[in-house]
Motif scaffolding. Structure first.
Motif, short mmCIF file in Angstrom:
data_model
loop_
_atom_site.label_atom_id
_atom_site.label_comp_id
_atom_site.label_asym_id
_atom_site.label_seq_id
_atom_site.Cartn_x
_atom_site.Cartn_y
_atom_site.Cartn_z
N THR A 220 -33.97 -24.38 5.66
CA THR A 220 -32.47 -24.71 6.03
C THR A 220 -32.27 -26.49 6.73
OG1 THR A 220 -32.09 -22.54 7.10
CG2 THR A 220 -30.95 -23.87 8.67
N LEU A 221 -30.85 -27.00 5.87
CA LEU A 221 -30.89 -27.88 6.41
C LEU A 221 -29.58 -28.20 7.20
CD1 LEU A 221 -29.80 -28.14 2.25
CD2 LEU A 221 -31.90 -29.10 3.88
N VAL A 222 -28.64 -27.53 7.78
CA VAL A 222 -27.98 -28.42 8.70
C VAL A 222 -27.83 -26.34 9.03
CG1 VAL A 222 -25.20 -28.04 9.57
CG2 VAL A 222 -26.29 -29.37 7.30
N ARG A 223 -28.27 -26.89 10.82
CA ARG A 223 -28.38 -25.29 11.87
C ARG A 223 -27.20 -25.83 12.90
NH1 ARG A 223 -32.07 -22.97 13.35
NH2 ARG A 223 -34.07 -23.22 11.95
N ASP A 224 -25.50 -25.52 12.95
CA ASP A 224 -24.97 -25.47 14.48
C ASP A 224 -24.39 -26.48 14.11
OD1 ASP A 224 -25.08 -22.61 14.97
OD2 ASP A 224 -26.69 -24.02 16.10
N GLY A 225 -23.95 -26.86 12.54
CA GLY A 225 -23.25 -28.40 12.37
C GLY A 225 -24.03 -29.46 12.92
N VAL A 226 -25.68 -29.64 13.01
CA VAL A 226 -26.37 -30.56 12.88
C VAL A 226 -27.13 -30.61 11.41
CG1 VAL A 226 -27.91 -31.31 14.41
CG2 VAL A 226 -26.46 -30.55 15.25
N VAL A 227 -27.56 -32.17 10.92
CA VAL A 227 -28.12 -31.64 9.69
C VAL A 227 -29.26 -32.31 10.28
CG1 VAL A 227 -28.57 -33.74 8.15
CG2 VAL A 227 -26.19 -33.30 8.41
N ASP A 228 -30.18 -31.36 9.40
CA ASP A 228 -31.73 -31.38 9.67
C ASP A 228 -32.28 -32.53 8.54
OD1 ASP A 228 -34.35 -31.10 9.68
OD2 ASP A 228 -35.11 -29.20 9.97
N HIS A 229 -32.34 -34.00 9.09
CA HIS A 229 -33.03 -35.15 7.66
C HIS A 229 -33.86 -34.56 7.70
CE1 HIS A 229 -28.69 -37.60 8.25
NE2 HIS A 229 -28.95 -36.95 9.64
N VAL A 230 -34.99 -34.67 8.45
CA VAL A 230 -36.81 -34.66 8.14
C VAL A 230 -36.55 -32.82 6.59
CG1 VAL A 230 -38.43 -33.53 8.98
CG2 VAL A 230 -37.23 -34.81 10.12
N ALA A 231 -35.62 -32.08 7.15
CA ALA A 231 -35.78 -30.89 5.58
C ALA A 231 -35.08 -32.01 4.34
CB ALA A 231 -34.60 -29.74 6.02
N LEU A 232 -33.56 -32.52 4.78
CA LEU A 232 -33.40 -33.04 3.30
C LEU A 232 -33.86 -34.18 3.31
CD1 LEU A 232 -30.56 -32.52 3.23
CD2 LEU A 232 -29.71 -34.84 3.87
N ARG A 233 -35.09 -34.58 3.64
CA ARG A 233 -35.85 -35.96 2.61
C ARG A 233 -36.48 -34.71 2.40
NH1 ARG A 233 -34.34 -39.06 7.34
NH2 ARG A 233 -37.19 -37.98 8.46
N GLY A 234 -37.44 -33.93 2.64
CA GLY A 234 -38.51 -33.20 2.17
C GLY A 234 -37.81 -32.40 1.33
N GLN A 235 -36.49 -31.79 1.40
CA GLN A 235 -36.27 -31.32 0.05
C GLN A 235 -35.33 -32.65 -0.86
OE1 GLN A 235 -36.49 -28.96 -1.09
NE2 GLN A 235 -37.58 -28.55 1.16
N ARG A 236 -35.56 -33.67 -0.59
CA ARG A 236 -35.33 -35.01 -1.62
C ARG A 236 -32.99 -34.98 -2.28
NH1 ARG A 236 -38.88 -32.93 -4.59
NH2 ARG A 236 -37.80 -32.33 -6.50
N LEU A 237 -32.82 -34.08 -1.13
CA LEU A 237 -31.36 -34.03 -1.09
C LEU A 237 -30.64 -35.43 -0.54
CD1 LEU A 237 -30.75 -30.72 -0.71
CD2 LEU A 237 -30.04 -31.61 -3.26
N THR A 238 -29.31 -35.99 -0.75
CA THR A 238 -29.40 -36.88 -0.35
C THR A 238 -27.91 -35.91 0.93
OG1 THR A 238 -27.35 -37.51 -1.02
CG2 THR A 238 -28.96 -38.79 -1.87
N GLU A 239 -27.68 -37.44 1.79
CA GLU A 239 -26.71 -36.52 2.94
C GLU A 239 -25.28 -36.46 1.98
OE1 GLU A 239 -25.17 -37.11 7.82
OE2 GLU A 239 -26.28 -37.42 7.01
N THR A 240 -24.85 -37.38 1.47
CA THR A 240 -23.69 -37.00 0.55
C THR A 240 -23.54 -35.93 -0.71
OG1 THR A 240 -23.60 -39.57 0.21
CG2 THR A 240 -22.36 -38.48 -1.35
N GLU A 241 -24.35 -35.69 -1.13
CA GLU A 241 -24.87 -34.61 -1.81
C GLU A 241 -24.55 -33.62 -0.86
OE1 GLU A 241 -27.32 -35.77 -5.04
OE2 GLU A 241 -28.67 -35.43 -2.84
N LEU A 242 -25.42 -33.39 0.21
CA LEU A 242 -25.26 -31.76 1.25
C LEU A 242 -23.48 -31.47 1.65
CD1 LEU A 242 -26.18 -30.43 3.02
CD2 LEU A 242 -26.08 -31.45 5.12
#
Length: 168
Positions: free
Chosen positions: A101-123
């Motif tokens: 899960t990268l976003v929960r209820d509109g809130v971005v999980d930046h730790v999970a995003l970094r862990g999966q090597r994705l950028t917020e732009t891609e999200l």
């Protein structure tokens, strides 16, 4: 460079046709799971089947029988791995990743995003591609085991039963 011999072209046509027919038989025999891309391992098998077919077609060093044996081996190994992953939890954890899960209820999980090597732009691109204009409308964004991003809006959430148990 442009043309070697008619025999070489004939070999490609004959062996290629026979190899293609063999691949169709192998795929029909082993079922749909052989080509489904549910996770990275499935994708690797699909690419390996294509690469093997190409090698049979273009390499005179590989006989038709050797090539078909390789195709059958890949399909059988895929069957074994899929059986192990559906019957043992331990086997599943070795071969397949868990959804994240990268976003929960509109809130971005930046730790999970970094862990999966994705950028917020891609999200954000995935959210826009789903037809959603704002993260405030998003209940969840899940990075699936096959690498796709599933965007679930607040309206689509329902009872959340399709989500992981710890994600509801």
């Amino acid at each position: 460079m442009w043309f070697d011999a008619w025999g070489d072209l004939g070999r490609v046509v004959l062996v290629g046709s026979a190899a293609y027919a063999a691949l169709v038989v192998v795929l029909r025999t082993t079922g749909k799971r052989t080509l489904v891309k549910l996770n990275a391992f499935d994708l690797v098998v699909t690419v390996a089947l294509g690469s093997t077919l190409a090698t049979i077609l273009l390499s005179s060093d590989v006989s038709w029988a050797e090539g078909v044996t390789a195709l059958v081996l890949l399909a059988v190994l895929q069957l074994v791995v899929s059986w192990v992953t559906t019957h043992t939890g331990r086997g599943r954890s070795v071969v397949t990743a868990h959804p994240t899960t990268l976003v929960r209820d509109g809130v971005v999980d930046h730790v999970a995003l970094r862990g999966q090597r994705l950028t917020e732009t891609e999200l954000r691109q995935a959210v826009r591609a789903s037809g959603t204009g704002g993260l405030d409308q998003v209940a969840r964004v899940v990075l699936e085991t096959d690498g796709t991003l599933s965007v679930i809006t607040q309206q689509q959430l329902g009872d959340g039963s399709a989500l992981e148990p710890g994600d509801r």
